[in-house]
Design an enzyme around this catalytic site. Sequence first.
Site, PDB file in Angstrom:
ATOM      1  N   ASN A  95       0.801  -1.225   0.000  1.00 45.61           N
ATOM      2  CA  ASN A  95       0.000   0.000   0.000  1.00 45.61           C
ATOM      3  C   ASN A  95       0.834   1.275   0.000  1.00 45.61           C
ATOM      4  O   ASN A  95       0.339   2.325  -0.347  1.00 45.61           O
ATOM      5  CB  ASN A  95      -0.967   0.014   1.194  1.00 45.61           C
ATOM      6  CG  ASN A  95      -0.300  -0.349   2.493  1.00 45.61           C
ATOM      7  OD1 ASN A  95       0.268  -1.437   2.626  1.00 45.61           O
ATOM      8  ND2 ASN A  95      -0.338   0.535   3.457  1.00 45.61           N
ATOM      9  N   GLY A 104     -13.638  -2.813   0.575  1.00 43.98           N
ATOM     10  CA  GLY A 104     -14.429  -2.020  -0.359  1.00 43.98           C
ATOM     11  C   GLY A 104     -13.893  -0.628  -0.657  1.00 43.98           C
ATOM     12  O   GLY A 104     -13.862  -0.206  -1.809  1.00 43.98           O
ATOM     13  N   CYS A 107      -2.162   5.337   8.172  1.00 39.37           N
ATOM     14  CA  CYS A 107      -2.311   4.823   9.532  1.00 39.37           C
ATOM     15  C   CYS A 107      -1.182   5.292  10.436  1.00 39.37           C
ATOM     16  O   CYS A 107      -1.356   5.352  11.635  1.00 39.37           O
ATOM     17  CB  CYS A 107      -2.352   3.305   9.524  1.00 39.37           C
ATOM     18  SG  CYS A 107      -3.282   2.645   8.157  1.00 39.37           S
TER      19      CYS A 107
HETATM   20  C1  LIG Z   1      -6.359  -0.252   3.531  1.00 37.84           C
HETATM   21  C2  LIG Z   1      -5.643  -1.520   3.705  1.00 37.84           C
HETATM   22  C3  LIG Z   1      -6.011  -2.440   4.708  1.00 37.84           C
HETATM   23  C4  LIG Z   1      -7.103  -2.131   5.708  1.00 37.84           C
HETATM   24  O1  LIG Z   1      -8.381  -2.154   5.136  1.00 37.84           O
HETATM   25  P1  LIG Z   1      -9.582  -1.422   5.906  1.00 37.84           P
HETATM   26  O2  LIG Z   1     -10.785  -1.788   5.102  1.00 37.84           O
HETATM   27  O3  LIG Z   1      -9.275   0.032   5.884  1.00 37.84           O
HETATM   28  O4  LIG Z   1      -9.629  -2.002   7.283  1.00 37.84           O
HETATM   29  C5  LIG Z   1      -5.327  -3.617   4.789  1.00 37.84           C
HETATM   30  N1  LIG Z   1      -4.321  -3.908   3.938  1.00 37.84           N
HETATM   31  C6  LIG Z   1      -3.942  -3.060   2.968  1.00 37.84           C
HETATM   32  C7  LIG Z   1      -2.847  -3.454   2.037  1.00 37.84           C
HETATM   33  C8  LIG Z   1      -4.581  -1.841   2.820  1.00 37.84           C
HETATM   34  O5  LIG Z   1      -4.183  -1.000   1.860  1.00 37.84           O
END
Ligand SMILES: *Cc1c(COP(=O)(O)O)cnc(C)c1O
Length: 381
Positions: free
Chosen positions: A153, A202, A326
């Site tokens: 991410n 989502g 985060c």
């Molecule tokens: C955003 C994200 C998450 C968390 O997902 P949420 O729906 O916000 O809890 C987990 N893993 C990755 C790689 C992400 O980008």
Amino acid sequence: MSRFVYADNAATTPITEPVLRAMMPYLTECYGNPSSMYSKGREAKRALELARESIAEWIGARPGELYFTAGGSESDNWALKGIARELALQGKKHLITTCFEHHAVLHAAQALEREGFSVTYLPVHENGLVRPEEVANAIREDTALVSVMYANNEIGTIQPIAEIGAICRERGVIFHTDAVQAVGTLPIDVAEQNIDLLSLSGHKLHAPKGIGALYVRRGITIQNLVDGGAQERGRRAGTENIAAIVGLAAALRDACSTMKERAERLCALRDRLIEGALQIPGSSLNGDAQHRLPGNVNLCLEGVDGEAMLLLLDRQGICASSGSACTAGSLEASHVLLAIGIPPELAKSSLRLTLGDQNTEEDVEYILSVLPAVIERLRTS
Ligand SMILES: *Cc1c(COP(=O)(O)O)cnc(C)c1O
């Protein structure tokens, strides 16, 4: 010339009009509880199962292998804790993951360590890629699970998950992938890629926040994370969020049916942005330039404070991030950038710009017109 440019699509994305339209009936007149016997409940149940079939099909799964959750974080926690605790009953108390996973995986792994599990955190190489042979070498007699993300991410690097999946399958180890950044953007076929569990969310693909799913391959036993009613075949309790589930199905259909064209367009925008940004003295690209998500740009800008940069960009109408959303607000350098060997000081000068479907060439040119002056100002202040 002032604009508003949202370039933080890896943090979240807006709900599109068609997704909102698909959801509206389930936020208004179709409010039945899918567990109810009467027709208003059955109507909701039908929408739930149609959505499940559609989502399963897009990832090559069967509907019975898909469980809805409250998002990517819950899916990741469930995959790790549910499998670890189940296989611990057979004496398998070792997990393998990587240093640059999302915190939902890393912190779940650390929680399991406190319960007495042992975890191997594989290194990530400077290009931001995990090496399959290192996964193979880390597998032990008592390894229960391997968890490696599909695409990172922060730096957008795409992992060789089919190869890692094949290694795990051959060695009889369960393989989970956090595919939150990949679903709807990269091709997924859980059967072909030897994936046993897959997390998706989502809000990274134009569906609402607070909805996600976990794919669990048929035949795999996983302990529940949320106990209660009999929803999701007794595996995940809680009245289903029908509107969000319908939105997720609509968003995934839109994303998957236009995947190729969108990727081509975003790669071109991304490469133009990288090329322009690298003209700035003291700039460097983090993560492999080829094995990279279409919209992801992640740079270090020597001698610039990342947080100050975000504030100045915001004043020019540009939404970006430094490290992951985060960890923003905390002063720590990104664990992902540290994992690929960037020194802590340099890591604090990082800038992540993630482009999405709503971004245009004009947006990219605007960012490139603003960025050099912002950096110049921070370097001389
Ligand atoms: C955003 C994200 C998450 C968390 O997902 P949420 O729906 O916000 O809890 C987990 N893993 C990755 C790689 C992400 O980008």
